[in-house]
Design an enzyme around this catalytic site. Sequence first.
Site, PDB file in Angstrom:
ATOM      1  N   ASP A 194     -10.943   7.459   0.962  1.00 22.07           N
ATOM      2  CA  ASP A 194     -11.062   8.462   2.018  1.00 22.07           C
ATOM      3  C   ASP A 194     -12.352   9.252   1.897  1.00 22.07           C
ATOM      4  O   ASP A 194     -12.922   9.676   2.912  1.00 22.07           O
ATOM      5  CB  ASP A 194      -9.870   9.411   1.984  1.00 22.07           C
ATOM      6  CG  ASP A 194      -8.609   8.783   2.559  1.00 22.07           C
ATOM      7  OD1 ASP A 194      -8.685   8.171   3.633  1.00 22.07           O
ATOM      8  OD2 ASP A 194      -7.545   8.884   1.925  1.00 22.07           O
ATOM      9  N   ASP A 195     -12.832   9.467   0.669  1.00 19.92           N
ATOM     10  CA  ASP A 195     -14.090  10.195   0.491  1.00 19.92           C
ATOM     11  C   ASP A 195     -15.229   9.497   1.229  1.00 19.92           C
ATOM     12  O   ASP A 195     -16.004  10.128   1.957  1.00 19.92           O
ATOM     13  CB  ASP A 195     -14.445  10.302  -0.997  1.00 19.92           C
ATOM     14  CG  ASP A 195     -13.612  11.338  -1.733  1.00 19.92           C
ATOM     15  OD1 ASP A 195     -12.695  11.904  -1.121  1.00 19.92           O
ATOM     16  OD2 ASP A 195     -13.876  11.572  -2.931  1.00 19.92           O
ATOM     17  N   GLU A 238      -2.927   5.090  -1.437  1.00 22.71           N
ATOM     18  CA  GLU A 238      -3.550   6.212  -0.741  1.00 22.71           C
ATOM     19  C   GLU A 238      -3.253   7.417  -1.622  1.00 22.71           C
ATOM     20  O   GLU A 238      -2.081   7.727  -1.878  1.00 22.71           O
ATOM     21  CB  GLU A 238      -2.967   6.427   0.655  1.00 22.71           C
ATOM     22  CG  GLU A 238      -3.612   7.615   1.354  1.00 22.71           C
ATOM     23  CD  GLU A 238      -2.836   8.104   2.562  1.00 22.71           C
ATOM     24  OE1 GLU A 238      -3.472   8.616   3.490  1.00 22.71           O
ATOM     25  OE2 GLU A 238      -1.596   7.981   2.564  1.00 22.71           O
ATOM     26  N   GLN A 285      -7.164   8.267  10.690  1.00 21.96           N
ATOM     27  CA  GLN A 285      -8.421   8.883  11.098  1.00 21.96           C
ATOM     28  C   GLN A 285      -8.652   8.781  12.612  1.00 21.96           C
ATOM     29  O   GLN A 285      -9.488   9.503  13.158  1.00 21.96           O
ATOM     30  CB  GLN A 285      -9.595   8.239  10.343  1.00 21.96           C
ATOM     31  CG  GLN A 285      -9.372   8.078   8.850  1.00 21.96           C
ATOM     32  CD  GLN A 285      -9.028   9.383   8.130  1.00 21.96           C
ATOM     33  OE1 GLN A 285      -9.170  10.462   8.679  1.00 21.96           O
ATOM     34  NE2 GLN A 285      -8.584   9.269   6.890  1.00 21.96           N
ATOM     35  N   ARG A 314       0.868  -1.173   0.000  1.00 19.64           N
ATOM     36  CA  ARG A 314       0.000   0.000   0.000  1.00 19.64           C
ATOM     37  C   ARG A 314       0.905   1.223   0.000  1.00 19.64           C
ATOM     38  O   ARG A 314       1.715   1.407   0.903  1.00 19.64           O
ATOM     39  CB  ARG A 314      -0.912  -0.022   1.221  1.00 19.64           C
ATOM     40  CG  ARG A 314      -1.845   1.190   1.320  1.00 19.64           C
ATOM     41  CD  ARG A 314      -1.347   2.094   2.407  1.00 19.64           C
ATOM     42  NE  ARG A 314      -2.257   3.164   2.757  1.00 19.64           N
ATOM     43  CZ  ARG A 314      -1.895   4.206   3.488  1.00 19.64           C
ATOM     44  NH1 ARG A 314      -0.663   4.308   3.939  1.00 19.64           N
ATOM     45  NH2 ARG A 314      -2.755   5.154   3.773  1.00 19.64           N
ATOM     46  N   LEU A 315       0.829   2.035  -1.053  1.00 24.07           N
ATOM     47  CA  LEU A 315       1.686   3.200  -1.201  1.00 24.07           C
ATOM     48  C   LEU A 315       1.097   4.379  -0.439  1.00 24.07           C
ATOM     49  O   LEU A 315       0.005   4.862  -0.769  1.00 24.07           O
ATOM     50  CB  LEU A 315       1.860   3.568  -2.679  1.00 24.07           C
ATOM     51  CG  LEU A 315       2.988   2.859  -3.434  1.00 24.07           C
ATOM     52  CD1 LEU A 315       2.747   1.358  -3.486  1.00 24.07           C
ATOM     53  CD2 LEU A 315       3.118   3.418  -4.839  1.00 24.07           C
ATOM     54  N   ASP A 316       1.833   4.826   0.566  1.00 28.27           N
ATOM     55  CA  ASP A 316       1.374   5.934   1.396  1.00 28.27           C
ATOM     56  C   ASP A 316       1.468   7.252   0.637  1.00 28.27           C
ATOM     57  O   ASP A 316       2.465   7.526  -0.043  1.00 28.27           O
ATOM     58  CB  ASP A 316       2.232   6.006   2.657  1.00 28.27           C
ATOM     59  CG  ASP A 316       1.876   7.179   3.541  1.00 28.27           C
ATOM     60  OD1 ASP A 316       0.780   7.161   4.122  1.00 28.27           O
ATOM     61  OD2 ASP A 316       2.695   8.116   3.627  1.00 28.27           O
ATOM     62  N   ALA A 317       0.417   8.090   0.759  1.00 30.15           N
ATOM     63  CA  ALA A 317       0.408   9.451   0.202  1.00 30.15           C
ATOM     64  C   ALA A 317       1.020   9.495  -1.188  1.00 30.15           C
ATOM     65  O   ALA A 317       1.945  10.274  -1.461  1.00 30.15           O
ATOM     66  CB  ALA A 317       1.113  10.414   1.148  1.00 30.15           C
TER      67      ALA A 317
END
EC number: 3.2.1.141
Length: 603
Positions: free
Chosen positions: A319-320, A300, A390, A264-267
Amino acid sequence: MSVNTISRKSPTTSGHSCTYGAQVLDDGTTRFRVWAPSAARVELMIDELAFLMERDEEGNHTLTVEVDPDTRYTYRIDDRQVPDPASRSQPGGITGASVVVDPRAYLWKSNEWHGLPWRQAVICEVHVGAMGGFDALRQALPRLAACGYTAIELMPVASFQGDRNWGYDGVLPYAPEASYGSIHSLKAMIDAAHQLGLAVILDVVYNHFGPAGNELPSYAPEFFSADVNTPWGAGIDFRRPQVTRFFFDNALLWINEYRFDGLRLDAAHAIEPQALLKELGAAIRRTCLPRGREVWLILENERNAASLLRSDYNAQWNDDAHNVLHVLLTGEQEGYYADFAKHPSEDLAKALAEGFVFQGQNDRRGIPRGEPSQDLPPTSFVLFLQNHDQIGNRPLGERLTCLANEADLRAAMVLVALSPMIPLFFMGEEWGCRTPFHYFTDYPGELAQKVREGRRGKFAHFSGFTDPKQRKRIPDPNAADTYAASIPRVDDDVSALECKRWFAGLLQWRKRYLVDNLADSCALGCEVLGTRAVHARWRLGDGRHWEIALNLSGQNVSLSRDSVAKVLWIEPQDAVDALDRGILTAHTAVVLVRESEGVRLLA
């Protein structure tokens, strides 16, 4: 770029040939290579002995020598002694010596494992340190599997300053954090997960290095770009092939040498140029992985780049959808939640029907965000109510169990667990954990003070924290007690057991009725039933219609449904009588299935 995968010598070992670092070669020698284009002289240091390394025209410094595995070494670069930036092992921390690792030393047991299809993913995100380290996490795997999880996602494990960190401040991305355990322990944990049928995903950070311990600017300032700014400073310069190789090799190391099932690639929105994301995804897909192996790639990405999800990436964290669900559950409207506060019911309907809420329109800052996503299958989106960000990015780190109405929270969990999107839960969510998850670090001196002040200043405009005295309630990230308070714990064994049974039942239903039919599924739309109430529909691969009606309001709403639709799940159970009268009661979720011709539900 040449790539090695599972070793040809033995199916029980695996390795990856990296461009940089200490690479054990087949002839018994070890090749050391570091990119230090601004250095005049680079020496390999072993037991106080210095060996001059040969420089090429690209600024690579290379030396091949005979050394034993587990040999400790550093580089002396223009009289500055530093660890290897591509070190595979740092048992003494990020300022200590690096260690030569022979990846063939670990003999894998789960050699028949080829991964899981993405549609089967039910993810539990965990912080390895808070779980007790690699060995403790390995011991917890049977419990997680019994809850119905099919995958665990590790927050980053790259070596960082100190013993406590979320992991997103790593500075040696090839070396697993020593405070979590040994390389052997990490591989044994992944091995055990595979034996239990669990996939393992790793968060990786390719957009910045942490604020302490990164030595690259001193001898390779070309690694960074002054004209690319990020929230963490100068951006990483992916226009240079050496930099690209460094991170591509890192991704392939985790997949091929450690046998992670996905990344999972952050930002990812902070990576420039964005074309690099396509190149990385394609590079991973074209490697010579064992035939039939499943590898998951997750993003992400604030840019909501739907185009990436049509090629080599399986999905994006949605995230939406989370943000609008959080607004509906808590009523909060500060920070980025303000973007979803005006029309939350309509936004939730859009997220369930089309994936992203933002598909090109301006956000609260006046910045256009997103691409059209309505053509994507629901499995292109990871749905969640909470995750490390979150929870931990709140001033006091509260979970939803402390913020939302219990009935509403249960109804929303039904949506996450039984939606055709891919569900993700945060560690402890399966038992209703109420332990906070704070932001924590372990920095020395002045940096610790800056982090403390920055953390508290971040919330100066939030209600309840405008007064400096109020902000003192925000835990100090560097305090050991802040970390200790973040370790998940069970407050009530009876309540936790009941919640865990309920949660496992949800995931059993997902596996039994939904998972096998997610291929070729699509959204059919979502209707707003009233304030905080929606009714979403999907068509599954076998032709059945899958419906979820959710009412997070305090008022009953009307629900017109096909008379042949069967109730698969309703929460709470006593809402079924009202449903028969066409009423969806307050704080309720219901899952309905309408069979297609020739298709029947399993008994």
